[in-house]
Design a protein around this motif. Structure first.
Motif, PDB file in Angstrom:
ATOM      1  N   MET A   1       0.857  -1.187   0.000  1.00 16.19           N
ATOM      2  CA  MET A   1       0.000   0.000   0.000  1.00 16.19           C
ATOM      3  C   MET A   1       0.896   1.241   0.000  1.00 16.19           C
ATOM      4  SD  MET A   1      -2.802   1.222   2.842  1.00 16.19           S
ATOM      5  CE  MET A   1      -3.732  -0.280   2.671  1.00 16.19           C
ATOM      6  N   THR A   2       0.620   2.184  -0.879  1.00 14.97           N
ATOM      7  CA  THR A   2       1.422   3.395  -0.968  1.00 14.97           C
ATOM      8  C   THR A   2       1.096   4.319   0.186  1.00 14.97           C
ATOM      9  OG1 THR A   2      -0.236   4.571  -2.268  1.00 14.97           O
ATOM     10  CG2 THR A   2       1.339   3.181  -3.486  1.00 14.97           C
ATOM     11  N   PRO A   3       2.002   5.232   0.510  1.00  9.97           N
ATOM     12  CA  PRO A   3       1.705   6.196   1.588  1.00  9.97           C
ATOM     13  C   PRO A   3       0.415   6.953   1.348  1.00  9.97           C
ATOM     14  CG  PRO A   3       4.030   6.256   1.024  1.00  9.97           C
ATOM     15  CD  PRO A   3       3.391   5.369   0.005  1.00  9.97           C
ATOM     16  N   ALA A   4       0.135   7.281   0.093  1.00 13.23           N
ATOM     17  CA  ALA A   4      -1.104   8.017  -0.200  1.00 13.23           C
ATOM     18  C   ALA A   4      -2.322   7.162   0.116  1.00 13.23           C
ATOM     19  CB  ALA A   4      -1.113   8.446  -1.659  1.00 13.23           C
ATOM     20  N   GLU A   5      -2.206   5.895  -0.294  1.00 11.69           N
ATOM     21  CA  GLU A   5      -3.335   4.983  -0.007  1.00 11.69           C
ATOM     22  C   GLU A   5      -3.525   4.813   1.490  1.00 11.69           C
ATOM     23  OE1 GLU A   5      -3.327   2.043  -3.903  1.00 11.69           O
ATOM     24  OE2 GLU A   5      -1.980   1.611  -2.205  1.00 11.69           O
ATOM     25  N   ALA A   6      -2.429   4.722   2.217  1.00 11.47           N
ATOM     26  CA  ALA A   6      -2.523   4.557   3.670  1.00 11.47           C
ATOM     27  C   ALA A   6      -3.188   5.767   4.289  1.00 11.47           C
ATOM     28  CB  ALA A   6      -1.132   4.348   4.268  1.00 11.47           C
ATOM     29  N   ARG A   7      -2.816   7.014   3.794  1.00  9.22           N
ATOM     30  CA  ARG A   7      -3.459   8.221   4.339  1.00  9.22           C
ATOM     31  C   ARG A   7      -4.967   8.203   4.045  1.00  9.22           C
ATOM     32  NH1 ARG A   7       1.240  10.641   2.262  1.00  9.22           N
ATOM     33  NH2 ARG A   7       0.097  11.300   0.386  1.00  9.22           N
ATOM     34  N   ASP A   8      -5.308   7.769   2.835  1.00  3.37           N
ATOM     35  CA  ASP A   8      -6.739   7.718   2.477  1.00  3.37           C
ATOM     36  C   ASP A   8      -7.497   6.748   3.389  1.00  3.37           C
ATOM     37  OD1 ASP A   8      -6.337   9.530   0.494  1.00  3.37           O
ATOM     38  OD2 ASP A   8      -6.225   8.037  -1.140  1.00  3.37           O
ATOM     39  N   HIS A   9      -6.857   5.611   3.665  1.00  2.00           N
ATOM     40  CA  HIS A   9      -7.509   4.638   4.545  1.00  2.00           C
ATOM     41  C   HIS A   9      -7.695   5.196   5.949  1.00  2.00           C
ATOM     42  CE1 HIS A   9      -6.754   1.600   1.404  1.00  2.00           C
ATOM     43  NE2 HIS A   9      -7.663   0.857   2.055  1.00  2.00           N
ATOM     44  N   ARG A  10      -6.669   5.878   6.459  1.00  2.00           N
ATOM     45  CA  ARG A  10      -6.783   6.459   7.815  1.00  2.00           C
ATOM     46  C   ARG A  10      -7.857   7.534   7.844  1.00  2.00           C
ATOM     47  NH1 ARG A  10      -1.130   5.846   7.836  1.00  2.00           N
ATOM     48  NH2 ARG A  10      -0.825   7.993   7.131  1.00  2.00           N
ATOM     49  N   ALA A  11      -7.928   8.330   6.767  1.00  2.00           N
ATOM     50  CA  ALA A  11      -8.941   9.389   6.721  1.00  2.00           C
ATOM     51  C   ALA A  11     -10.342   8.783   6.710  1.00  2.00           C
ATOM     52  CB  ALA A  11      -8.718  10.263   5.487  1.00  2.00           C
ATOM     53  N   ALA A  12     -10.500   7.746   5.902  1.00  2.00           N
ATOM     54  CA  ALA A  12     -11.829   7.089   5.851  1.00  2.00           C
ATOM     55  C   ALA A  12     -12.163   6.448   7.191  1.00  2.00           C
ATOM     56  CB  ALA A  12     -11.835   6.038   4.746  1.00  2.00           C
ATOM     57  N   PHE A  13     -11.165   5.833   7.818  1.00  2.00           N
ATOM     58  CA  PHE A  13     -11.359   5.189   9.115  1.00  2.00           C
ATOM     59  C   PHE A  13     -11.820   6.201  10.153  1.00  2.00           C
ATOM     60  CE2 PHE A  13      -9.425   4.007  13.232  1.00  2.00           C
ATOM     61  CZ  PHE A  13     -10.016   2.765  13.439  1.00  2.00           C
ATOM     62  N   ASN A  14     -11.155   7.368  10.205  1.00  2.00           N
ATOM     63  CA  ASN A  14     -11.501   8.381  11.210  1.00  2.00           C
ATOM     64  C   ASN A  14     -12.836   9.061  10.911  1.00  2.00           C
ATOM     65  OD1 ASN A  14      -9.251   8.180  12.959  1.00  2.00           O
ATOM     66  ND2 ASN A  14      -7.967   9.260  11.465  1.00  2.00           N
ATOM     67  N   ALA A  15     -13.206   9.167   9.618  1.00  2.00           N
ATOM     68  CA  ALA A  15     -14.434   9.878   9.251  1.00  2.00           C
ATOM     69  C   ALA A  15     -15.666   8.972   9.274  1.00  2.00           C
ATOM     70  CB  ALA A  15     -14.281  10.501   7.871  1.00  2.00           C
ATOM     71  N   ALA A  16     -15.446   7.665   9.387  1.00  2.00           N
ATOM     72  CA  ALA A  16     -16.578   6.724   9.325  1.00  2.00           C
ATOM     73  C   ALA A  16     -17.556   6.971  10.477  1.00  2.00           C
ATOM     74  CB  ALA A  16     -16.069   5.285   9.372  1.00  2.00           C
ATOM     75  N   ARG A  17     -18.845   6.817  10.173  1.00  2.00           N
ATOM     76  CA  ARG A  17     -19.873   6.973  11.212  1.00  2.00           C
ATOM     77  C   ARG A  17     -19.947   5.745  12.099  1.00  2.00           C
ATOM     78  NH1 ARG A  17     -25.349   9.008   8.584  1.00  2.00           N
ATOM     79  NH2 ARG A  17     -25.830   9.164  10.815  1.00  2.00           N
ATOM     80  N   LEU A  18     -19.457   4.595  11.599  1.00  2.00           N
ATOM     81  CA  LEU A  18     -19.431   3.379  12.403  1.00  2.00           C
ATOM     82  C   LEU A  18     -18.243   3.434  13.343  1.00  2.00           C
ATOM     83  CD1 LEU A  18     -20.525   0.478  12.949  1.00  2.00           C
ATOM     84  CD2 LEU A  18     -18.953  -0.314  11.161  1.00  2.00           C
ATOM     85  N   ALA A  19     -18.494   3.191  14.629  1.00  4.21           N
ATOM     86  CA  ALA A  19     -17.418   3.209  15.627  1.00  4.21           C
ATOM     87  C   ALA A  19     -16.509   2.015  15.402  1.00  4.21           C
ATOM     88  CB  ALA A  19     -18.018   3.166  17.036  1.00  4.21           C
ATOM     89  N   MET A  20     -15.182   2.255  15.267  1.00  2.79           N
ATOM     90  CA  MET A  20     -14.238   1.182  14.969  1.00  2.79           C
ATOM     91  C   MET A  20     -12.934   1.389  15.713  1.00  2.79           C
ATOM     92  SD  MET A  20     -14.727   0.557  10.867  1.00  2.79           S
ATOM     93  CE  MET A  20     -14.512   2.290  10.431  1.00  2.79           C
ATOM     94  N   ALA A  21     -12.216   0.267  15.850  1.00  2.00           N
ATOM     95  CA  ALA A  21     -10.863   0.313  16.420  1.00  2.00           C
ATOM     96  C   ALA A  21     -10.092  -0.865  15.881  1.00  2.00           C
ATOM     97  CB  ALA A  21     -10.900   0.270  17.942  1.00  2.00           C
ATOM     98  N   VAL A  22      -8.771  -0.663  15.737  1.00  2.00           N
ATOM     99  CA  VAL A  22      -7.887  -1.759  15.374  1.00  2.00           C
ATOM    100  C   VAL A  22      -7.281  -2.300  16.656  1.00  2.00           C
ATOM    101  CG1 VAL A  22      -5.804  -2.432  14.114  1.00  2.00           C
ATOM    102  CG2 VAL A  22      -7.388  -0.797  13.103  1.00  2.00           C
ATOM    103  N   LEU A  23      -7.306  -3.621  16.826  1.00  2.00           N
ATOM    104  CA  LEU A  23      -6.799  -4.267  18.039  1.00  2.00           C
ATOM    105  C   LEU A  23      -5.562  -5.075  17.704  1.00  2.00           C
ATOM    106  CD1 LEU A  23     -10.146  -5.704  19.501  1.00  2.00           C
ATOM    107  CD2 LEU A  23      -9.197  -3.397  19.756  1.00  2.00           C
ATOM    108  N   ASP A  24      -4.644  -5.157  18.652  1.00  2.00           N
ATOM    109  CA  ASP A  24      -3.485  -6.024  18.455  1.00  2.00           C
ATOM    110  C   ASP A  24      -3.839  -7.446  18.880  1.00  2.00           C
ATOM    111  OD1 ASP A  24      -3.384  -6.198  21.217  1.00  2.00           O
ATOM    112  OD2 ASP A  24      -1.712  -4.772  21.425  1.00  2.00           O
ATOM    113  N   GLY A  25      -2.859  -8.322  18.832  1.00  2.00           N
ATOM    114  CA  GLY A  25      -3.113  -9.722  19.131  1.00  2.00           C
ATOM    115  C   GLY A  25      -3.539  -9.971  20.559  1.00  2.00           C
ATOM    116  N   ASP A  26      -3.277  -9.023  21.468  1.00  2.00           N
ATOM    117  CA  ASP A  26      -3.701  -9.180  22.871  1.00  2.00           C
ATOM    118  C   ASP A  26      -5.042  -8.517  23.152  1.00  2.00           C
ATOM    119  OD1 ASP A  26      -1.426 -10.598  23.610  1.00  2.00           O
ATOM    120  OD2 ASP A  26      -0.274  -8.723  23.787  1.00  2.00           O
ATOM    121  N   GLY A  27      -5.632  -7.915  22.127  1.00  2.00           N
ATOM    122  CA  GLY A  27      -6.922  -7.282  22.304  1.00  2.00           C
ATOM    123  C   GLY A  27      -6.847  -5.860  22.803  1.00  2.00           C
TER     124      GLY A  27
END
Length: 574
Positions: A1-27
């Motif tokens: 994934m290119t840096p631009a694509e990664a920024r777009d993904h983060r922007a979409a993640f933060n702007a989403a109306r659905l509450a979300m979080a990324v978890l590590d292997g320990d939760g």
């Protein structure tokens, strides 16, 4: 994934109306979006490194916790659960929590990351709750409906069966409003519904008072139409249910003021109270329904307690009614014959045919056990034909046995046989079939059946009389006793009711009133050209007394009990 694509993904993640979080292997939270922060009332950045299980109460139950750990460990594709959380302002919130491995890591990686999503489903949950309430409550009275009533009843029986330390008993007051249909028919369904609502309120008030002020302690439900029920869990005995039924009756007897209408109402209530062990919801409601029927039959505006003995009688009665027709076809019925003897000389004049049912379960039954059932169900026509044919066939045999002085046979006829069949045609056909002369057949109808008869019954009696068949009025003197009507009936015999005869116990204990009545009836009958038979003659004093009063024929245990045909043949030979 290119840096631009990664920024777009983060922007979409933060702007989403659905509450979300990324978890590590320990939760633990690696990153959370703005929607999750708003949902939990926290800065998303401050959620980093927080255990998601604590934020969303995922360890509340073992099953959810195990599924959550399996997703984090790469052993499960997805887990979903529902949790009750709190909004930042303290209001309750229902959330659907989903945890799934991130696509780029995929299942199988021991330290794979996962995506947590939290959807606010409060509106959907509220709608489901409202729909559930509507499904289980009556829209007119707002009371629990039949479905909820049976749900609670089943739960109560299940709880009692687990012996949780309660009384282990259960009770039901099952009521039906007397005359409610007339309210709907005369005032309309709108007033009828308002009345039902008012009745429901009074019932709920009675139940709350009976529950010592604990609202909802006893479940009040509208089962449908104008039927209601009160469920008493952990009842203390029949006295508690009786007091509740009394309170309900009193409450409903108070007038209702509805839209300018002042309405009076009463109810019939069936009360059942018993140990919960060994019973079922179906058995309880059957008992309650039966007891409600008793309350109606006993005069309405009352409550009736379930009586096992009375119910056993009802069950036996239903069993007899349901097997009556097949029993006729199986040949379970038989006839016995009671002699009719001349009071002046003692000669045998005739016999009365008395039907018996040799029931395979209940033994030999007399006609008082089944004739009423046969009339109610219509089997009396089929049974009556069998009795008439069998009696005529037997009388013909006796005629051939003693042709110089044959005896007649008397057969009881129910008034329904006249209405539901062509009795005249039946009698003519059976006489022709058996060869019995008409004058050797006597048909008995009760006084209540023939007095006041008009139309078809009277025409049938006249046709039978014209045929040569004798007509006897049975149990005379205790029914309508319309003496003026006697002259119009084609009768030839009056059979005095046994109540008069029992008044002549012996020479010193004769009832003067009975003696006067019998003497008058005998005189009247003779003047009308009728002969008189006295039933229930039990001793010589009675027979002598009746002979002196002018009675022609006697019948009763003094002469003989009902006999099998062979015994009657022996009497003829003797």
């Amino acid at each position: 994934m290119t840096p631009a694509e990664a920024r777009d993904h983060r922007a979409a993640f933060n702007a989403a109306r659905l509450a979300m979080a990324v978890l590590d292997g320990d939760g633990r939270v690696v990153t959370a979006n703005q929607a999750l922060g708003a949902l939990l009332g926290a800065d998303p950045a401050r959620l980093a490194a927080e255990p998601a299980a604590e934020l969303l109460d995922l360890s509340h139950d073992a099953r959810t916790w195990a599924a959550y750990r399996d997703v984090l460990g790469g052993h499960l594709e997805r887990m979903r659960c529902t949790r009750r959380l709190k909004n930042p302002d303290g209001r309750p919130l229902w959330a659907e929590v989903t945890v799934a491995p991130l696509p780029e890591d995929g299942p199988g990686s021991p330290r794979s990351r996962a995506l947590l999503s939290v959807a606010d489903i409060s509106d959907r949950r509220d709608l489901q709750t409202r729909l559930h309430h509507l499904r289980l409550h009556d829209p007119v009275t707002r009371l629990p409906n039949r479905a909820l009533f049976f749900e609670r009843l089943a739960a109560a029986l299940d709880a009692a069966g687990q012996d949780r330390g309660g009384s282990g008993r259960i009770g039901i007051c099952y009521l039906d409003l007397d005359g409610f249909k007339a309210v709907n028919d005369t005032l309309g369904h709108r007033i009828g519904d308002r009345l039902l609502h008012a009745v429901g309120q009074r019932l709920a008030h009675c139940a709350d008072r009976a529950g010592c002020g604990r609202r909802g302690a006893h479940l009040v439900a509208r089962l449908g139409g104008d039927e209601f029920a009160v469920l008493v869990e952990e009842s203390t005995g029949t006295e508690q249910l009786s007091e509740l039924a009394d309170a309900v009756l009193h409450a409903l007897l108070q007038p209702f003021d509805l839209a300018g209408q002042r309405l009076s109402l009463s109810a019939s209530i069936g009360v059942v109270e018993r140990a919960a062990a060994g019973t079922t919801a179906t058995a309880l409601m059957q008992a309650a329904d039966t007891t409600l029927y008793w309350a109606k039959a006993d005069g309405k505006a009352r409550w009736t307690l379930f009586d096992p003995e009375r119910n056993a009688h009802r069950v036996n009665r239903q069993a007899l009614a349901s097997t009556l027709r097949p029993a006729i076809e199986r040949g379970e019925f038989t006839l016995e014959y009671q002699p009719l003897v001349s009071l002046d000389g003692g000669a045998l004049q005739g016999v009365e045919a008395l039907v018996r049912w040799r029931h395979p379960q209940f033994g030999t039954l007399g006609p008082n056990r089944f004739i009423g059932l046969a009339e109610e169900g219509g089997a009396i026509v089929q049974l009556g034909r069998w009795v008439l044919r069998t009696a005529c066939r037997q009388a013909r045999l006796w005629q051939l046995q003693r042709p110089e002085s044959p005896i007649f046979v008397s057969v009881n006829v129910a008034v329904r046989q006249v209405w539901d069949s062509d009795l005249v045609a039946d009698v003519a056909a059976i006489l022709a079939e058996t060869g019995l002369p008409p004058h050797l057949l006597q048909l008995e109808l009760t006084e209540s059946a023939v007095m006041g008869s008009a139309g078809r019954p009277l025409q049938a009696l006249r046709a039978l009389s014209d045929m040569g068949v004798s007509i006897a009025i049975d149990d005379f003197g205790t029914g309508y006793s319309n003496l003026a009507y006697l002259s119009r009936l084609p009768a030839s015999v009056l059979k005095l009711d046994g109540a008069f005869v029992r008044g002549f116990r012996d020479k010193t204990h004769a009832n003067p009133a009975d003696e006067t009545i019998v003497e008058a009836l005998v005189g009247l009958a003779h003047r009308l050209g009728l002969t008189v038979t006295a039933e229930c003659v039990e001793n010589a004093d009675q027979a002598d007394h009746l002979r002196r009063l002018g009675c022609d024929t006697g019948q009763g245990w003094y002469y003989a009990r009902p006999l099998h045909p062979e015994r009657v043949s022996s009497l003829l030979d003797g």
